[in-house]
Scaffold this motif. Structure first.
Motif, mmCIF file in Angstrom:
data_model
loop_
_atom_site.group_PDB
_atom_site.id
_atom_site.type_symbol
_atom_site.label_atom_id
_atom_site.label_comp_id
_atom_site.label_asym_id
_atom_site.label_seq_id
_atom_site.Cartn_x
_atom_site.Cartn_y
_atom_site.Cartn_z
ATOM 1 N N PRO A 92 0.840 -1.202 0.000
ATOM 2 C CA PRO A 92 0.000 0.000 0.000
ATOM 3 C C PRO A 92 0.874 1.249 0.000
ATOM 4 O O PRO A 92 1.843 1.341 0.757
ATOM 5 C CB PRO A 92 -0.813 -0.128 1.288
ATOM 6 C CG PRO A 92 -0.086 -1.110 2.136
ATOM 7 C CD PRO A 92 0.762 -1.947 1.243
ATOM 8 N N GLU A 93 0.542 2.183 -0.873
ATOM 9 C CA GLU A 93 1.280 3.444 -0.980
ATOM 10 C C GLU A 93 0.277 4.586 -1.047
ATOM 11 O O GLU A 93 -0.734 4.485 -1.742
ATOM 12 C CB GLU A 93 2.157 3.479 -2.244
ATOM 13 C CG GLU A 93 3.218 2.406 -2.309
ATOM 14 C CD GLU A 93 4.394 2.634 -1.365
ATOM 15 O OE1 GLU A 93 4.381 3.603 -0.572
ATOM 16 O OE2 GLU A 93 5.335 1.827 -1.431
ATOM 17 N N THR A 94 0.572 5.660 -0.336
ATOM 18 C CA THR A 94 -0.307 6.820 -0.336
ATOM 19 C C THR A 94 0.191 7.845 -1.339
ATOM 20 O O THR A 94 1.386 8.153 -1.378
ATOM 21 C CB THR A 94 -0.378 7.441 1.077
ATOM 22 O OG1 THR A 94 -0.905 6.455 1.970
ATOM 23 C CG2 THR A 94 -1.269 8.666 1.091
ATOM 24 N N LEU A 95 -0.729 8.337 -2.160
ATOM 25 C CA LEU A 95 -0.439 9.372 -3.146
ATOM 26 C C LEU A 95 -1.244 10.617 -2.799
ATOM 27 O O LEU A 95 -2.404 10.513 -2.395
ATOM 28 C CB LEU A 95 -0.836 8.917 -4.547
ATOM 29 C CG LEU A 95 -0.324 7.578 -5.047
ATOM 30 C CD1 LEU A 95 -0.927 7.262 -6.407
ATOM 31 C CD2 LEU A 95 1.181 7.579 -5.125
ATOM 32 N N VAL A 96 -0.635 11.770 -2.982
ATOM 33 C CA VAL A 96 -1.334 13.043 -2.879
ATOM 34 C C VAL A 96 -1.246 13.690 -4.252
ATOM 35 O O VAL A 96 -0.147 13.866 -4.793
ATOM 36 C CB VAL A 96 -0.725 13.957 -1.798
ATOM 37 C CG1 VAL A 96 -1.423 15.310 -1.777
ATOM 38 C CG2 VAL A 96 -0.796 13.285 -0.429
ATOM 39 N N VAL A 97 -2.413 14.009 -4.825
ATOM 40 C CA VAL A 97 -2.474 14.482 -6.201
ATOM 41 C C VAL A 97 -3.232 15.815 -6.255
ATOM 42 O O VAL A 97 -4.445 15.848 -6.009
ATOM 43 C CB VAL A 97 -3.179 13.439 -7.102
ATOM 44 C CG1 VAL A 97 -3.241 13.929 -8.541
ATOM 45 C CG2 VAL A 97 -2.476 12.086 -7.012
ATOM 46 N N PRO A 98 -2.543 16.919 -6.564
ATOM 47 C CA PRO A 98 -3.252 18.188 -6.746
ATOM 48 C C PRO A 98 -4.182 18.106 -7.961
ATOM 49 O O PRO A 98 -3.828 17.508 -8.980
ATOM 50 C CB PRO A 98 -2.125 19.202 -6.994
ATOM 51 C CG PRO A 98 -0.888 18.547 -6.486
ATOM 52 C CD PRO A 98 -1.094 17.077 -6.678
#
Length: 161
Positions: A92-98
């Motif tokens: 599991p990897e967390t992404l933050v996407v504007p």
């Protein structure tokens, strides 16, 4: 009183369409995916504010497409961006996407899609004095589910030429 200049309808429409995407993702964050809805989201990995593991940025140095469908966690919409945890090779990897980094947002279950066009550095969508960029390689929108096609809403027709 200062002169504001002409209204840039393309820019106004793009901001509104990004708002549609944010509203849809906010709804899904609160209620989950239902009725077969799922999303293909393509975004620029080098855009300011994108937060993702380094190995993924190395693997996708320009653009990355993510799929929100069967497994995702912690989807949250925060003003000008969203956060989601996805599975990459059983990690599991967390992404933050504007939202400004998103190039396409597609829900093939209802044949709906948005395609966001690159803005110049000033952000007003106007072409440079040299004219339009020559045609070159581009990334096509992701394929829809087999046997379907997604209608992409492009803002090109609203831009001043």
């Amino acid at each position: 009183m200062t002169e504001a200049g002409p209204i840039n309808y393309g820019r106004v429409m793009e901001r509104a369409m990004r708002g549609v995407m944010a509203d849809v993702l906010g709804h899904v964050a609160e209620h989950g995916l239902t009725d077969g809805h799922h999303f293909y989201i393509t975004f620029e990995t080098q855009h300011p504010g994108v937060d993702m593991p380094g190995y993924l940025k190395e693997r996708y140095p320009r653009e990355m497409m993510i799929v929100l469908q069967e497994w995702y966690e912690d989807l949250a919409v925060m003003g000008d961006r969203f956060r989601v945890t996805l599975n990459f090779s059983n990690e599991p990897e967390t992404l933050v996407v504007p939202f400004d980094s998103v190039k396409t947002f597609i829900d093939p279950s209802v044949k709906f899609g948005l395609k966001f066009d690159d803005q110049d550095e000033s952000g007003d969508g106007e072409e440079s004095e040299d004219g339009p960029e020559p045609d070159g390689p581009s990334t096509p929108p992701p394929a829809a589910a087999p046997g379907t096609s997604a209608d992409i809403v492009s803002l090109d027709r609203f831009r001043k030429t």
